[in-house]
Design an enzyme around this catalytic site. Structure first.
Site, PDB file in Angstrom:
ATOM      1  NE  ARG A   1      -3.925  -2.072   2.334  1.00  0.00           N
ATOM      2  CZ  ARG A   1      -4.454  -2.495   3.470  1.00  0.00           C
ATOM      3  NH1 ARG A   1      -4.247  -1.815   4.579  1.00  0.00           N
ATOM      4  NH2 ARG A   1      -5.208  -3.570   3.506  1.00  0.00           N
TER       5      ARG A   1
ATOM      6  NE  ARG B   1      -7.090   4.346   2.432  1.00  0.00           N
ATOM      7  CZ  ARG B   1      -7.795   3.641   3.325  1.00  0.00           C
ATOM      8  NH1 ARG B   1      -8.915   4.154   3.811  1.00  0.00           N
ATOM      9  NH2 ARG B   1      -7.375   2.468   3.742  1.00  0.00           N
TER      10      ARG B   1
ATOM     11  NE  ARG C   1      -9.384   6.740  -6.345  1.00  0.00           N
ATOM     12  CZ  ARG C   1      -9.772   6.031  -5.287  1.00  0.00           C
ATOM     13  NH1 ARG C   1      -8.890   5.361  -4.570  1.00  0.00           N
ATOM     14  NH2 ARG C   1     -11.038   5.967  -4.950  1.00  0.00           N
TER      15      ARG C   1
ATOM     16  CG  ASP D   1      -9.187  -3.743  -4.760  1.00  0.00           C
ATOM     17  OD1 ASP D   1      -9.897  -4.775  -4.707  1.00  0.00           O
ATOM     18  OD2 ASP D   1      -8.965  -3.035  -3.775  1.00  0.00           O
TER      19      ASP D   1
ATOM     20  CE1 TYR E   1     -13.079  -8.277   1.319  1.00  0.00           C
ATOM     21  CE2 TYR E   1     -11.260  -9.334   0.175  1.00  0.00           C
ATOM     22  CZ  TYR E   1     -11.720  -8.418   1.095  1.00  0.00           C
ATOM     23  OH  TYR E   1     -10.835  -7.641   1.798  1.00  0.00           O
TER      24      TYR E   1
END
Length: 365
Positions: free
Chosen positions: A43, A47, A56, A92, A167
């Site tokens: 990552r 962010r 983004r 992703d 998921y």
């Protein structure tokens, strides 16, 4: 004839000198001598970077993964800022299953949400196999990045069958994976059919990235730590092995990573990777004893340590580098992804410190 780590074809089966194939990152993955311990962060393009948040701001996650120019820029941001030894493709793990026809979205603050969770054999059959055309935006982004990165290797990645299945069965993120385990225990035939289909999708997705020029790949099995070793071997290992062994022809290093996998490290090492990622719970020297001397290791600074005062960060970096010496190859990383509240300057300092300490040790022999 095998594909080397520059994305070109090596007819003699050996990687050509120079370029990404001769980078410290690839050399460490191959358990070869390095001028310094290579470092990158899971990552790292995300962010924690203000430039990422800006670019983004008005683009949904899945859409951003489908814009090659945006993917290229976001992937390059941490390389420019931190001086890391490898880039990882911005994407992703649900991108390939969305391309395979699964109706899902990545909801801010929640994660992947599946409209119709998997319950039956008919649900599995609706997950179609994918081709390069289904993920042409990934192919294009990788090709752009290989040019932009030059000698810096690019890591491609995908989610492992178990984590993707979780998921799809849960319908979204889960702390207990109760529905996943209920299906796994209650209908093993359906479970294996689902994981086999996801293994095919994952393998196709990684092959697209390799053929476009990535220098290495990482298979994320983020939630495998929810299982016992016996269940991992019965319900997960065969499908992860399908993916990793299916990439052996390409000649690129394969990394396998999960969270909470201390008791699974030996089994995960058997799945066919060249490098096993270790989370922060297990010291690297202990992990090496479980994985074996024929694998490099990657890790494993606790992401939360980056929020502590610098002397604490420095001490932990030194400890991990020392413990990593027990492995035949070590790629410095975090034990999971960079937290959004992390100060980017701390990441930059960690990269510089790892390089300084490990190059000094290399100079001393």
């Amino acid at each position: 004839m095998t594909t080397d780590t520059t994305g070109t074809v090596a007819r003699d089966g050996e990687s050509r000198p120079g370029g990404p194939a001769d980078s410290p990152f690839i050399r460490a993955c191959r358990r070869r001598p390095v001028p310094h311990t290579p470092v990158w962060f899971m990552r790292q393009a995300g962010r924690s970077l203000p430039e990422y948040r800006e670019i983004r701001a008005s683009v949904p996650m899945l859409e951003s993964c489908r814009r090659p120019e945006l993917v290229t820029e976001i992937t390059l941001q941490p390389v420019r800022r931190h001086g890391v030894d490898a880039a990882i493709l911005f994407s992703d793990i649900v991108v390939p299953v969305a391309a395979a026809g699964v109706d899902l979205d990545i909801v801010p603050g929640t994660g992947p949400v599946v409209a119709e969770p998997i319950r039956t054999a008919a649900d599995v059959e609706r997950i179609r196999l994918i081709t390069r055309d289904d993920v042409s935006y990934v192919d294009e982004a990788v090709r752009q990045l290989v040019i932009e990165l030059g000698d810096t290797p690019l890591i491609g990645f995908a989610g492992a069958p178990f984590t993707l299945a979780s998921y799809l069965v849960e319908g979204g993120p889960s702390r207990t994976h109760a529905k996943t385990k209920a299906l796994m225990y209650g209908d093993p035939e359906l479970w294996h059919a689902l994981c086999a289909r996801l293994a095919e999708v994952t393998l196709a997705f990684l092959r697209v990235q390799i053929e476009a020029g990535v220098s290495a790949v990482q298979l994320f099995d983020s939630w495998a730590g929810a299982l016992s070793e016996a269940d991992y071997r019965r319900f997960v290992l065969p499908h992860s092995t399908t993916v990793l062994s299916g990439l052996a022809y390409a000649g690129v290093p394969r990394i396998h990573f999960g969270v909470g996998t201390a008791e699974l490290l030996g089994a995960m090492g058997e799945a066919g990777a060249d490098v096993v990622g270790v989370d922060w719970r297990t010291p690297l020297d202990v992990a090496t004893g479980r994985i074996g001397a024929d694998k490099a290791v990657q890790g494993n600074l606790d992401p939360c340590v980056l929020l502590a005062p610098w002397p604490v960060v420095e001490a932990e970096v030194r400890r991990i580098l020392e413990q990593g010496r027990a492995a035949p190859g070590h790629v410095f990383n975090l034990g999971h992804g960079v937290l959004p509240e992390t100060d980017p300057e701390v990441l930059t300092r960690v990269v510089a410190l790892v390089h300084e300490l490990s190059s000094r040790r290399a100079d001393q022999g």
